[in-house]
Design an enzyme around this catalytic site. Sequence first.
Site, PDB file in Angstrom:
ATOM      1  N   ASP A  20       5.275  29.504  12.432  1.00 29.42           N
ATOM      2  CA  ASP A  20       6.953  29.717  12.548  1.00 29.42           C
ATOM      3  C   ASP A  20       7.067  31.186  12.005  1.00 29.42           C
ATOM      4  O   ASP A  20       8.340  31.293  11.976  1.00 29.42           O
ATOM      5  CB  ASP A  20       7.568  28.435  12.346  1.00 29.42           C
ATOM      6  CG  ASP A  20       7.506  27.944  10.666  1.00 29.42           C
ATOM      7  OD1 ASP A  20       6.729  28.633  10.031  1.00 29.42           O
ATOM      8  OD2 ASP A  20       8.040  27.278  10.281  1.00 29.42           O
ATOM      9  N   SER A  21       6.307  31.596  11.088  1.00 30.31           N
ATOM     10  CA  SER A  21       6.386  33.094  10.519  1.00 30.31           C
ATOM     11  C   SER A  21       6.848  33.659  11.788  1.00 30.31           C
ATOM     12  O   SER A  21       7.485  34.989  11.406  1.00 30.31           O
ATOM     13  CB  SER A  21       5.362  33.642   9.843  1.00 30.31           C
ATOM     14  OG  SER A  21       4.325  33.316  10.530  1.00 30.31           O
TER      15      SER A  21
ATOM     16  N   ASP B 258       2.545  25.624  15.088  1.00 30.44           N
ATOM     17  CA  ASP B 258       3.362  25.246  14.021  1.00 30.44           C
ATOM     18  C   ASP B 258       4.659  24.455  14.588  1.00 30.44           C
ATOM     19  O   ASP B 258       5.588  25.157  14.942  1.00 30.44           O
ATOM     20  CB  ASP B 258       3.830  26.284  13.235  1.00 30.44           C
ATOM     21  CG  ASP B 258       4.005  26.249  11.740  1.00 30.44           C
ATOM     22  OD1 ASP B 258       3.363  25.186  11.254  1.00 30.44           O
ATOM     23  OD2 ASP B 258       3.935  27.244  11.124  1.00 30.44           O
TER      24      ASP B 258
ATOM     25  N   LYS C 170       0.576  21.876  13.295  1.00 26.95           N
ATOM     26  CA  LYS C 170       0.626  22.090  11.818  1.00 26.95           C
ATOM     27  C   LYS C 170       2.092  21.724  11.570  1.00 26.95           C
ATOM     28  O   LYS C 170       3.039  21.906  12.159  1.00 26.95           O
ATOM     29  CB  LYS C 170       0.145  23.421  11.416  1.00 26.95           C
ATOM     30  CG  LYS C 170       0.395  23.566   9.879  1.00 26.95           C
ATOM     31  CD  LYS C 170       0.132  24.878   9.286  1.00 26.95           C
ATOM     32  CE  LYS C 170       1.196  26.075   9.366  1.00 26.95           C
ATOM     33  NZ  LYS C 170       2.275  25.645   8.413  1.00 26.95           N
TER      34      LYS C 170
ATOM     35  N   GLU D  42       4.752  21.053   7.906  1.00 27.78           N
ATOM     36  CA  GLU D  42       4.689  21.339   6.341  1.00 27.78           C
ATOM     37  C   GLU D  42       5.198  19.929   5.699  1.00 27.78           C
ATOM     38  O   GLU D  42       6.080  19.347   6.159  1.00 27.78           O
ATOM     39  CB  GLU D  42       5.715  22.152   5.960  1.00 27.78           C
ATOM     40  CG  GLU D  42       5.557  23.596   6.520  1.00 27.78           C
ATOM     41  CD  GLU D  42       6.752  24.773   6.140  1.00 27.78           C
ATOM     42  OE1 GLU D  42       7.570  24.467   5.587  1.00 27.78           O
ATOM     43  OE2 GLU D  42       6.680  25.595   6.610  1.00 27.78           O
TER      44      GLU D  42
ATOM     45  N   GLU E 277      -0.774  26.723   0.393  1.00 21.66           N
ATOM     46  CA  GLU E 277       0.208  28.072   0.326  1.00 21.66           C
ATOM     47  C   GLU E 277       0.778  28.380  -1.144  1.00 21.66           C
ATOM     48  O   GLU E 277       1.408  27.367  -1.765  1.00 21.66           O
ATOM     49  CB  GLU E 277       1.379  28.183   0.987  1.00 21.66           C
ATOM     50  CG  GLU E 277       1.982  29.656   1.203  1.00 21.66           C
ATOM     51  CD  GLU E 277       2.758  30.025   2.489  1.00 21.66           C
ATOM     52  OE1 GLU E 277       2.774  29.116   3.411  1.00 21.66           O
ATOM     53  OE2 GLU E 277       3.625  30.999   2.448  1.00 21.66           O
TER      54      GLU E 277
HETATM   55  O1  KIV Z   1       3.967  30.194   9.728  1.00 20.96           O
HETATM   56  C1  KIV Z   1       2.846  30.730   9.184  1.00 20.96           C
HETATM   57  O2  KIV Z   1       2.703  31.715   9.593  1.00 20.96           O
HETATM   58  C2  KIV Z   1       2.383  29.820   8.343  1.00 20.96           C
HETATM   59  C3  KIV Z   1       1.066  30.367   7.440  1.00 20.96           C
HETATM   60  C4  KIV Z   1       1.528  31.568   6.710  1.00 20.96           C
HETATM   61  C5  KIV Z   1       0.164  29.274   7.067  1.00 20.96           C
HETATM   62  O3  KIV Z   1       2.548  28.870   8.043  1.00 20.96           O
END
Ligand code: KIV
Length: 279
Positions: free
Chosen positions: A46-47, A85, A115, A117, A184
């Site tokens: 989600d970056s 994510d 993934k 959090e 992280e």
């Molecule tokens: O969103 C993302 O890119 C991430 C990674 C930096 C682990 O969660």
Amino acid sequence: MQKRKTVPDFLTMKKAGEKITVLTAYDAAMAALLAAAEVDMLLVGDSLGMVVLGYDSTVPVTMDEMIHHASAVRRGAPGAFVVGDMPFGSYQTGTRDAIINGGRFLKEAGCDAVKLEGGLEVCDTVTALVRGGISVIGHIGLTPQTAIQLGGYKVQGRDLESAKRMVAEARALEKAGVFAIVLECIPDELGRIISEEIGVPTIGIGAGVHCDGQVLVTHDLLGMFEKFIPSFVKSYCKLAPTIKEAVADYSREVRSGSFPDKEHSFSGESNLRELLGLS
Ligand code: KIV
């Protein structure tokens, strides 16, 4: 084409002491390049929100945006293990929403896993997803979706109490069914301890060399994102200045009329004007 890895492959890699390489990808073109370089896993992080979509944080990213980009990554890298994510708000509202949204990553985007959090508070959600047939990676330490609650983008687990909590969270996530955990921004010794204490691979980002694998934001690794560069990032090249120079050269040549030259143009009838009956 790369042979797509499976969840058990990552567990085998940990047991064999073979490091796992993970990079973020948000589009088909980059995904194809990363897959050609044989990265083990592509994370549609989600970056995306900060690196590609221009948001100030990852919080505004929607499920539809994630599906749009994850689908592109899958098309660009059919042989890669792709992880979607779960964006903010897509799993915090309950296990039903988590399964619906996690399922979208698999059904609509062709992802292999998701993934999410969080620590103890997401363990029930993780178990529900895994029971629903959706493989899950956990993410603890600095969790960008809740960075405000954590006091900003800073190193976590520096004091004894939070280090202890993090070890407990990693163990609980493993018990809940994750097949890997992203760590992280934590001290390297804590990264080592967690990696030794759990049976599933740890994927570090700013968590030291002892993690079972490493992940970086690809735009950081390539020196393409100049807005903010965390201190743990190693840029293996600096594409931003190269891109700006190339674009400036192009503009200069267009403005001066030196592009396109003969080499980059198509030739046709030399007397076309006459053939068209134009004087
Ligand atoms: O969103 C993302 O890119 C991430 C990674 C930096 C682990 O969660």
